[in-house]
Design a protein around this motif. Structure first.
Motif, PDB file in Angstrom:
ATOM      1  N   TYR A  14       0.804  -1.216   0.000  1.00  0.00           N
ATOM      2  CA  TYR A  14       0.000   0.000   0.000  1.00  0.00           C
ATOM      3  C   TYR A  14       0.840   1.270   0.000  1.00  0.00           C
ATOM      4  CZ  TYR A  14      -4.124  -2.866   0.877  1.00  0.00           C
ATOM      5  OH  TYR A  14      -5.135  -3.785   0.761  1.00  0.00           O
TER       6      TYR A  14
ATOM      7  N   SER B 109      -5.887 -10.231  -0.310  1.00  0.00           N
ATOM      8  CA  SER B 109      -5.566 -10.471   1.101  1.00  0.00           C
ATOM      9  C   SER B 109      -6.364 -11.680   1.583  1.00  0.00           C
ATOM     10  CB  SER B 109      -5.910  -9.238   1.938  1.00  0.00           C
ATOM     11  OG  SER B 109      -5.287  -8.076   1.415  1.00  0.00           O
TER      12      SER B 109
ATOM     13  N   ARG C 215      -7.931 -11.991   5.308  1.00  0.00           N
ATOM     14  CA  ARG C 215      -8.887 -11.035   5.865  1.00  0.00           C
ATOM     15  C   ARG C 215     -10.177 -11.740   6.250  1.00  0.00           C
ATOM     16  NH1 ARG C 215      -8.592  -5.651   2.017  1.00  0.00           N
ATOM     17  NH2 ARG C 215      -6.822  -4.661   3.058  1.00  0.00           N
ATOM     18  N   GLN C 216     -10.771 -11.293   7.355  1.00  0.00           N
ATOM     19  CA  GLN C 216     -12.009 -11.888   7.839  1.00  0.00           C
ATOM     20  C   GLN C 216     -13.211 -10.973   7.634  1.00  0.00           C
ATOM     21  OE1 GLN C 216     -12.187 -15.055   8.950  1.00  0.00           O
ATOM     22  NE2 GLN C 216     -10.000 -15.278   8.529  1.00  0.00           N
ATOM     23  N   ARG C 217     -13.014  -9.681   7.801  1.00  0.00           N
ATOM     24  CA  ARG C 217     -14.148  -8.753   7.765  1.00  0.00           C
ATOM     25  C   ARG C 217     -14.177  -7.908   6.495  1.00  0.00           C
ATOM     26  NH1 ARG C 217     -14.251  -6.534  14.070  1.00  0.00           N
ATOM     27  NH2 ARG C 217     -14.563  -8.610  15.039  1.00  0.00           N
ATOM     28  N   LYS C 218     -13.036  -7.444   6.043  1.00  0.00           N
ATOM     29  CA  LYS C 218     -12.987  -6.630   4.840  1.00  0.00           C
ATOM     30  C   LYS C 218     -12.891  -7.514   3.604  1.00  0.00           C
ATOM     31  CE  LYS C 218     -10.748  -2.651   7.025  1.00  0.00           C
ATOM     32  NZ  LYS C 218      -9.590  -1.725   6.985  1.00  0.00           N
ATOM     33  N   ARG C 219     -13.151  -6.929   2.455  1.00  0.00           N
ATOM     34  CA  ARG C 219     -13.086  -7.671   1.202  1.00  0.00           C
ATOM     35  C   ARG C 219     -11.664  -8.165   0.974  1.00  0.00           C
ATOM     36  NH1 ARG C 219     -14.710  -3.264  -3.186  1.00  0.00           N
ATOM     37  NH2 ARG C 219     -14.307  -4.999  -4.593  1.00  0.00           N
ATOM     38  N   THR C 220     -11.548  -9.377   0.488  1.00  0.00           N
ATOM     39  CA  THR C 220     -10.221  -9.971   0.275  1.00  0.00           C
ATOM     40  C   THR C 220      -9.587  -9.492  -1.028  1.00  0.00           C
ATOM     41  OG1 THR C 220     -11.241 -11.914  -0.748  1.00  0.00           O
ATOM     42  CG2 THR C 220     -10.735 -12.032   1.613  1.00  0.00           C
TER      43      THR C 220
ATOM     44  N   GLU D 202      -9.085  -6.527  -3.893  1.00  0.00           N
ATOM     45  CA  GLU D 202      -9.180  -5.122  -4.253  1.00  0.00           C
ATOM     46  C   GLU D 202      -8.571  -4.936  -5.638  1.00  0.00           C
ATOM     47  OE1 GLU D 202      -8.295  -2.517  -0.429  1.00  0.00           O
ATOM     48  OE2 GLU D 202      -6.987  -4.280  -0.508  1.00  0.00           O
TER      49      GLU D 202
END
Length: 225
Positions: free
Chosen positions: A113, A132, A135-140, A142
């Motif tokens: 990033y 990613s 990741r558990q909560r955000k989108r994997t 991008e």
């Protein structure tokens, strides 16, 4: 795109390290781009104007170390340069900036990033894809597109890449016997393109159905070979 003076004494791929010498730190960083490359090898089998690099160094400045995405796609270049294939991707020789760079984050984001993003922006890489898997909560997944010198997040899954003629997205599937979320290519209708082993399984199923149909008609399929 960066400009190079043709009168400069620029090194060749043989003169430079093959990558940035940073090893991948988990299997996914190799398998995920490897699957994307394997799918392209099927769907673009008749095309020789593309190259997909996996953990290969991209040299953009003879005086700087290479940047090595986990995967990158370049269009309008020779797919195979000779029997030894590419040792590295040198912009002053290829004369084509990759259209897409892929970074697979291990457990914690590193340079994806900041440093790498700045370099890809400078090189004008049109699409920057960050995956990613942990990741558990955000989108994997991008997918960013370069617009007026800045990367803008693209919505949707899959995301259509008109310049590539394919979409990229994530979903659960099986590759090399491993069932999990993978990155895949998609057609314009949003249909996922099959992985190599899925194509083999599909062909075997069709052959089996044909053999069963012939047997039901009293025809020995072996006699047709």
């Amino acid at each position: 795109m960066l400009q190079y003076d043709p009168l400069d004494c620029l090194p060749s791929a043989e003169d430079l390290p093959d990558s940035d010498d940073t090893p991948v730190d988990n299997e996914l960083q190799d398998l995920i781009p490897g699957l994307l490359k394997a799918i392209l090898a099927f769907v673009w089998a008749d095309r020789m104007d593309w190259f997909f690099g996996v953990d290969m160094g991209i040299y953009y400045d003879p005086d700087q170390p290479a940047i090595a995405p986990d995967g990158f796609l370049s269009l309008g270049v020779e797919r195979i340069i000779d029997e030894n294939l590419r040792l590295a991707y040198l912009l002053w020789e290829e004369q084509r900036v990759p259209i897409m760079a892929l970074e697979v984050i291990s457990h914690q984001p590193g340079a994806e990033y900041n440093t790498k993003r700045k370099i890809y922006t400078q090189l004008e890489v049109l699409y920057y894809v960050i995956y990613s898997p942990h990741r558990q909560r955000k989108r994997t997944l991008e997918v960013y597109r370069l617009v007026d010198g800045k990367y803008q997040l693209q919505l949707g899954n899959p995301v259509w890449l008109p310049e590539v003629g394919l979409g990229i997205g994530s979903e659960i599937g099986t590759y090399q016997g491993i069932t999990r979320e993978w990155l895949y290519w998609y057609n314009e209708q949003g249909k996922r393109l099959l992985a190599p082993e899925e194509r083999v399984q599909q062909a075997e199923q069709r052959a089996q159905l044909l053999a069963e149909r012939l047997r039901s008609l009293g025809v020995d399929s072996d006699s047709l070979v």
